[in-house]
Design a protein around this motif. Structure first.
Motif, PDB file in Angstrom:
ATOM      1  N   PHE A   1       6.197  12.478  13.586  1.00  0.00           N
ATOM      2  CA  PHE A   1       4.927  11.901  13.081  1.00  0.00           C
ATOM      3  C   PHE A   1       4.546  12.592  11.822  1.00  0.00           C
ATOM      4  O   PHE A   1       4.435  13.613  11.712  1.00  0.00           O
ATOM      5  N   ALA A   2       3.948  11.819  10.717  1.00  0.00           N
ATOM      6  CA  ALA A   2       3.620  12.308   9.440  1.00  0.00           C
ATOM      7  C   ALA A   2       2.334  11.480   9.356  1.00  0.00           C
ATOM      8  O   ALA A   2       2.059  10.320   9.250  1.00  0.00           O
ATOM      9  N   ARG A   3       1.374  12.528   8.702  1.00  0.00           N
ATOM     10  CA  ARG A   3      -0.088  12.021   8.307  1.00  0.00           C
ATOM     11  C   ARG A   3       0.242  11.237   7.096  1.00  0.00           C
ATOM     12  O   ARG A   3       0.975  11.446   6.052  1.00  0.00           O
ATOM     13  N   LEU A   4      -0.450  10.054   7.112  1.00  0.00           N
ATOM     14  CA  LEU A   4      -0.739   9.123   5.697  1.00  0.00           C
ATOM     15  C   LEU A   4      -1.756   9.607   4.865  1.00  0.00           C
ATOM     16  O   LEU A   4      -3.059   9.795   5.253  1.00  0.00           O
ATOM     17  N   SER A   5      -1.561   9.917   3.636  1.00  0.00           N
ATOM     18  CA  SER A   5      -2.370  10.336   2.600  1.00  0.00           C
ATOM     19  C   SER A   5      -2.265   9.628   1.514  1.00  0.00           C
ATOM     20  O   SER A   5      -1.248   9.328   0.778  1.00  0.00           O
TER      21      SER A   5
ATOM     22  N   VAL B   1       0.844  -1.191   0.047  1.00  0.00           N
ATOM     23  CA  VAL B   1      -0.078   0.100   0.157  1.00  0.00           C
ATOM     24  C   VAL B   1       0.759   1.033  -0.062  1.00  0.00           C
ATOM     25  O   VAL B   1       2.184   1.497   1.031  1.00  0.00           O
ATOM     26  N   GLN B   2       0.596   2.035  -0.939  1.00  0.00           N
ATOM     27  CA  GLN B   2       1.535   3.382  -1.275  1.00  0.00           C
ATOM     28  C   GLN B   2       0.540   4.674  -0.405  1.00  0.00           C
ATOM     29  O   GLN B   2      -0.609   4.561  -0.588  1.00  0.00           O
ATOM     30  N   ALA B   3       1.325   5.419   0.259  1.00  0.00           N
ATOM     31  CA  ALA B   3       0.793   6.634   1.011  1.00  0.00           C
ATOM     32  C   ALA B   3       1.790   7.765   0.756  1.00  0.00           C
ATOM     33  O   ALA B   3       3.110   7.496   0.965  1.00  0.00           O
ATOM     34  N   LYS B   4       1.409   9.017   0.753  1.00  0.00           N
ATOM     35  CA  LYS B   4       2.364  10.135   0.727  1.00  0.00           C
ATOM     36  C   LYS B   4       2.435  10.537   2.152  1.00  0.00           C
ATOM     37  O   LYS B   4       1.020  10.710   2.982  1.00  0.00           O
ATOM     38  N   LEU B   5       3.413  11.049   2.808  1.00  0.00           N
ATOM     39  CA  LEU B   5       3.734  11.532   3.964  1.00  0.00           C
ATOM     40  C   LEU B   5       3.481  12.969   4.085  1.00  0.00           C
ATOM     41  O   LEU B   5       4.247  13.743   3.246  1.00  0.00           O
ATOM     42  N   ILE B   6       2.560  13.334   4.910  1.00  0.00           N
ATOM     43  CA  ILE B   6       2.337  15.042   5.153  1.00  0.00           C
ATOM     44  C   ILE B   6       2.900  15.500   6.571  1.00  0.00           C
ATOM     45  O   ILE B   6       2.357  14.783   7.451  1.00  0.00           O
ATOM     46  N   PHE B   7       3.969  16.013   6.627  1.00  0.00           N
ATOM     47  CA  PHE B   7       4.528  16.565   7.799  1.00  0.00           C
ATOM     48  C   PHE B   7       3.921  17.803   8.588  1.00  0.00           C
ATOM     49  O   PHE B   7       3.486  18.469   7.781  1.00  0.00           O
ATOM     50  N   GLU B   8       3.906  17.672   9.896  1.00  0.00           N
ATOM     51  CA  GLU B   8       3.052  18.647  10.372  1.00  0.00           C
ATOM     52  C   GLU B   8       4.213  20.119  10.668  1.00  0.00           C
ATOM     53  O   GLU B   8       3.529  21.157  10.752  1.00  0.00           O
ATOM     54  N   SER B   9       5.467  19.931  10.341  1.00  0.00           N
ATOM     55  CA  SER B   9       6.277  21.064  10.260  1.00  0.00           C
ATOM     56  C   SER B   9       7.516  20.899   9.366  1.00  0.00           C
ATOM     57  O   SER B   9       7.910  19.815   9.072  1.00  0.00           O
ATOM     58  N   TYR B  10       8.119  21.985   8.897  1.00  0.00           N
ATOM     59  CA  TYR B  10       9.323  22.002   8.035  1.00  0.00           C
ATOM     60  C   TYR B  10      10.524  21.157   8.922  1.00  0.00           C
ATOM     61  O   TYR B  10      11.228  20.575   8.065  1.00  0.00           O
ATOM     62  N   GLU B  11      10.630  21.458  10.200  1.00  0.00           N
ATOM     63  CA  GLU B  11      11.751  20.893  10.902  1.00  0.00           C
ATOM     64  C   GLU B  11      11.495  19.151  10.851  1.00  0.00           C
ATOM     65  O   GLU B  11      12.539  18.548  10.601  1.00  0.00           O
ATOM     66  N   ASP B  12      10.293  18.689  11.193  1.00  0.00           N
ATOM     67  CA  ASP B  12      10.094  17.154  11.095  1.00  0.00           C
ATOM     68  C   ASP B  12      10.440  16.593   9.611  1.00  0.00           C
ATOM     69  O   ASP B  12      11.119  15.487   9.699  1.00  0.00           O
TER      70      ASP B  12
END
Length: 492
Positions: A157-161, A4-15
């Motif tokens: 932590f990165a959101r999975l989209s 399963v493929q998912a794109k990572l969306i980070f909460e901040s630039y530092e992360d």
């Protein structure tokens, strides 16, 4: 395996930067481990050394060594020099080295190569840890996230989209993976400035409920014309029904389009097997590029073979059948077409593709095919003089331009293996149960001899499509004098 493929969306630039730095260090660790493996270092000594050099925990380092070892083994299996392996892709590296592109296109290629070279991270799953310790799927009220261990017991932590249309289904799969606690592997890749995660988990199939005890469905795939033939048999191997599935969409089109239709055709076969409660028998294919002198000699044939993709289609049938609890049997496809053409096509008045599928189904049930008695009697009447006439006739026909290279190669091979019995006069092929009088430098199959002795005189200038002419040989053992002028002594 399910991926399963998912794109990572980070909460901040530092992360995001911390994750990219982790991926860069892991990629460097993998390349370093590859060089040390070439020098003969072992895994244990490397594992202790690399942790301090790249500031990675033991699990990350162990995964990097495993990936490096996989690349090394792959180079050896392909016969390539492991010392010349290029991480990041050789085609891109060759383009960058020649400097035939300048400006923005060159910068774009360089960024792409750097992403493939440095933007990687792999983390294996662990059953004892109920998933994956370094990269774990976390589900809470805010959504589905990937927790990434960046070292020193610190996490990002990165959101999975998973995309707009498929986001719901893929998110649900990821949540089920996290809830089950099964081990899953995670691979991070940097593409076009975005970080993508690929989750792989071993699929758990249900117990097999539909077995060969009820009979089987034999599958024969054909690239020209594009279709798939199937035959239903009962538990004793008796013919019940048959059908064909045309597949014109596999002749051309984009890769995604052909992949979509392969799944559709695989679903059709599995649906038929599920409705009839039969196991599925497929060929164990070993497709090789035989060049201009083999079966795939023409440009059109190579193009059809490329688009058709036997292996991919049969793989999909096998996976879908296992998901439905249907037994899948793989058999050796040797001589299935020849046996079907000579034995079953004239009996049931069916095409040779359907007959080949019938042989595959019977072979999946453990049935063996014997040469019919009339065919053996026909071969047994071949004496020395008639054999020489047959050879001379075949030599003349081989020079005929209408014969295809595949036919010529097969005929020449079989004729070269048939030798006169020397001082022992009489018959070359003893009847069933008798002593063989064949003199060969190596063993070969009588089905091939039978095809040359029977089919070639009947149809020397083209591929024989109508097998009904062989029915009178099967019934009476006799065939009329051929109109082409060949000697009738070896035709009964």
């Amino acid at each position: 395996m399910i991926t399963v493929q998912a794109k990572l969306i980070f909460e901040s630039y530092e992360d995001r930067q911390k994750t990219l730095e982790l991926m860069r260090r892991w990629s460097s660790c993998m390349r370093f481990a590859y060089k040390r493996l070439l020098e003969g270092f072992d895994r244990n000594s490397l594992k202790r050394e690399l942790q301090g050099i790249f500031d990675l925990n033991s699990r990350y380092v162990d995964d990097a060594i495993m990936k490096a070892k996989a690349v090394l083994e792959s180079c050896k299996q392909r016969g390539e020099d492991p010392r010349k392996a290029i991480f990041g892709g050789r085609p891109l590296f060759e383009k960058l080295k020649k400097r035939h592109i300048n400006g923005k296109p060159y910068k774009k290629l360089k960024i792409e190569w750097q992403e493939k070279r440095k933007g990687n991270l792999y983390s294996r799953g662990d059953r004892s840890k109920k998933g994956n310790l370094n990269t774990r799927i976390v589900v809470n009220k805010s959504g589905t996230f990937l927790r990434i261990n960046i070292g020193d017991r610190k996490y990002v932590f990165a959101r999975l989209s998973a995309g707009y249309k498929k986001d719901k289904d893929r998110r649900q799969i990821l949540q089920e993976i996290a809830a089950l606690g099964v081990p899953y592997s995670v691979e991070l890749k940097l593409k076009n400035g975005n970080v993508y995660a690929y989750f792989s988990v071993e699929e758990l199939f249900p117990a097999i409920e539909i077995t060969r005890e009820n009979g089987a469905i034999g599958i024969d795939t054909n690239a020209y014309p594009n279709h798939m033939a199937w035959v239903e048999v009962d538990r004793s191997g008796q013919f019940i029904s048959y059908g064909k599935i045309p597949m014109p969409e596999l002749e051309s089109g984009t890769s995604d389009r052909r992949e979509y239709y392969r799944w559709q055709y695989a679903h059709e076969i599995v649906k038929i097997a599920k409705e009839k409660r039969k196991a599925i028998v497929i060929e164990r294919l070993n497709i090789k590029d035989k060049g201009t002198r083999g079966d795939f000699s023409g440009r059109k044939s190579r193009r059809i073979r490329h688009f058709f993709s036997y292996r991919s289609l049969l793989y999909k049938i096998r996976i879908l059948a296992k998901r439905e609890g249907i037994e899948v049997i793989e058999v050796n496809p040797a001589y299935t077409s020849v046996i079907g053409m000579l034995k079953f096509a004239p009996q049931f008045m069916i095409s040779k593709d359907i007959a080949s599928a019938y042989v595959i189904a019977r072979r999946g049930l453990g049935k063996k095919e014997r040469i019919p008695a009339n065919y053996m009697e026909l071969l047994s009447r071949l004496d020395t003089s008639s054999l020489e006439e047959l050879k001379e006739y075949v030599r003349k026909e081989v020079k005929n331009a209408n014969l295809k290279k595949r036919q010529i190669k097969e005929i020449e091979y079989v004729m070269s293996k048939i030798q006169s019995p020397g001082s022992e006069p009489g018959r070359l092929f003893a009847p069933l149960g008798g002593t063989s009088a064949i003199s060969c430098s190596e063993s070969y199959n009588l089905w091939r001899v039978l095809r040359v002795a029977v089919v070639t005189p009947l149809s020397p200038d083209r591929v024989l499509r109508d097998m009904s002419v062989l029915k009178r040989i099967l019934v009476s053992g006799q065939v009329g004098g051929p109109e082409i002028g060949a000697s009738s002594c070896f035709l009964g």
